[in-house]
Each structure stands twice: as C-alpha cells, then as structure tokens.
Design an enzyme around this catalytic site. Structure first.
Site, PDB file in Angstrom:
ATOM      1  N   SER A  48       0.870  -1.273   0.170  1.00 48.29           N
ATOM      2  CA  SER A  48       0.230  -0.094   0.089  1.00 48.29           C
ATOM      3  C   SER A  48       0.817   1.202   0.106  1.00 48.29           C
ATOM      4  CB  SER A  48      -0.721   0.009   1.183  1.00 48.29           C
ATOM      5  OG  SER A  48      -1.798   1.115   1.346  1.00 48.29           O
ATOM      6  N   GLU A  49       0.358   2.100  -0.941  1.00 50.68           N
ATOM      7  CA  GLU A  49       1.527   3.259  -1.075  1.00 50.68           C
ATOM      8  C   GLU A  49       1.552   4.206   0.213  1.00 50.68           C
ATOM      9  OE1 GLU A  49      -1.975   4.343  -4.021  1.00 50.68           O
ATOM     10  OE2 GLU A  49      -1.138   2.591  -3.075  1.00 50.68           O
TER      11      GLU A  49
END
Length: 219
Positions: A48-49
């Site tokens: 997840s960024e």
C-alpha cells in the site's frame, strides 16, 4: 449480470494474472477484491502506497485498528513479517520498479494505453494519489473496470479527460473480456460467454483487434 456479479467476474479473472511471490499494489474499489480469488498455492505480497508492505485481509467487524488503513482509507490487517514504513519509502519501492503488478480502475482508457482515472473537470476530487507513480513504476499495469459507464464506452480511441499517464496500460479486464494493449491496437484475447464479439465491439469506441486465438474468459 448485476453489479456484484460483474465485480466478481472481473476480480476472479484478474487474480489469475498473479504469480506466487508477486509484489502487488491494489487501487481502491474493485481491485481490493482480487486477493479473495487468488488461485490455490499463489501467495503474493500486497503493498500500500501509504506505507505497508504485507497487507492482510480485511479485519472482522469490531476488530478494526485505526492505525492500519490502506491508501483509500479502508481498514486492513498486516500479515506476519509485514513492513511498515513511511510514504517516502513506499514510493521508493514503487518508483524503483519493485512492484510487479498494479491493478487500477479507470474513467477512460484508449487504444494507445493512455489512462485517465483521476479527475472530471468541474467536480471535486481528492487528488491523483499514487496512480501516476504506479503507472510508470510498476512492471505491469492492469485495469479492472466495468466496460461502460451508464451505457457509454470507457475504452476509447483517444481519452478526453486529463491523463494520469500516457502509454502505460498493458491489459484491460472487464465483465465482457480480457484485452491487451499492443502496437497494433487493443487485442481482444478472451470473451465472456454471455457476450458476442459484436456486442463487445458495440460497447467499445476503439476498434478491437480480435485475436485469432480468442477463447472464453477464464474464471
């Protein structure tokens, strides 16, 4: 097909594109369903960024931890051995080419592999997020989306909305079929048995190249 059936068809087929050990980034919405349909024996690392490598399943109701959310604000869990990091480090992973596959949604995509998925002029939006970086940093970009929006084609000859990135899309998966972006155009490689080639083309503005090896959509 109703909305839920469409989403399941797309997510099931998208999951078949993953290989054991892949580092995968999931866009918000439909792409988050993909891990539910991973083939047996295929284990992937979800990134997840906003700063987690090793996302786990959605937590059960009542067990949510506000410290664990994905980039869309949804509650998540972490698998054993997960790595929590800053957004800076997370984007270094993306920009460094360490994400094998990213699944994103689309407002529009065209036959050149251009993608518009972040703004409709005149409407409020939260921003582009990490989509621009994922499009140019991931090794493979797959769009998972409904084929049309209120009956209007989303797969166009040329995008009309502001682009997120140009020429970066590799594959499109919709409820109607599976298409690859090539230098010859958009190649229809798989078709859902509920549709004919003529129906898929009628729902698509871009002219499709029908693969000589066209086969039923895998599920």
């Amino acid at each position: 097909m109703d909305k839920n059936q469409i989403r399941e068809v797309i997510a099931r087929r998208a999951a078949l594109e993953l290989k054991d050990g892949d580092v995968v980034n999931l866009g918000i919405g439909l792409p988050t369903l993909i891990p539910d349909y991973l083939p047996e024996g295929v284990n992937v690392v979800l990134q997840s960024e906003n700063g987690l490598v090793g996302m786990g399943p959605t937590p059960a109701a009542g067990t949510e931890d506000p410290n664990f959310i994905n980039s869309g604000g949804g509650f998540i869990t972490a698998v054993p051995g997960a790595y929590a990091c800053s957004s800076l480090a997370s984007f270094e992973i993306i920009r460094g080419g360490h994400v094998d596959v990213t699944f994103l949604g689309a407002l529009e995509v065209d036959e050149k592999g251009n993608l518009a998925n972040w703004i409709i002029p005149g409407k409020k939006v939260p921003g582009m997020g990490g989509a621009m970086d994922l499009l140019v940093g991931a090794k493979k970009v797959i769009l998972t989306m409904e084929h049309t929006a209120k009956g209007a084609p989303k797969i166009l000859k040329n995008c009309r909305l502001p682009l997120t990135a140009a020429g970066q899309v590799n594959m499109i998966i919709t409820e109607m079929g599976v298409m690859e972006i090539t230098d010859k155009g958009i190649v229809l490689k798989e078709i859902h048995p509920e549709f004919t080639v003529e129906q898929v083309q009628a729902a698509t503005e871009a002219t499709l190249v029908v693969s000589p090896d066209l086969k039923p959509m895998q599920q």
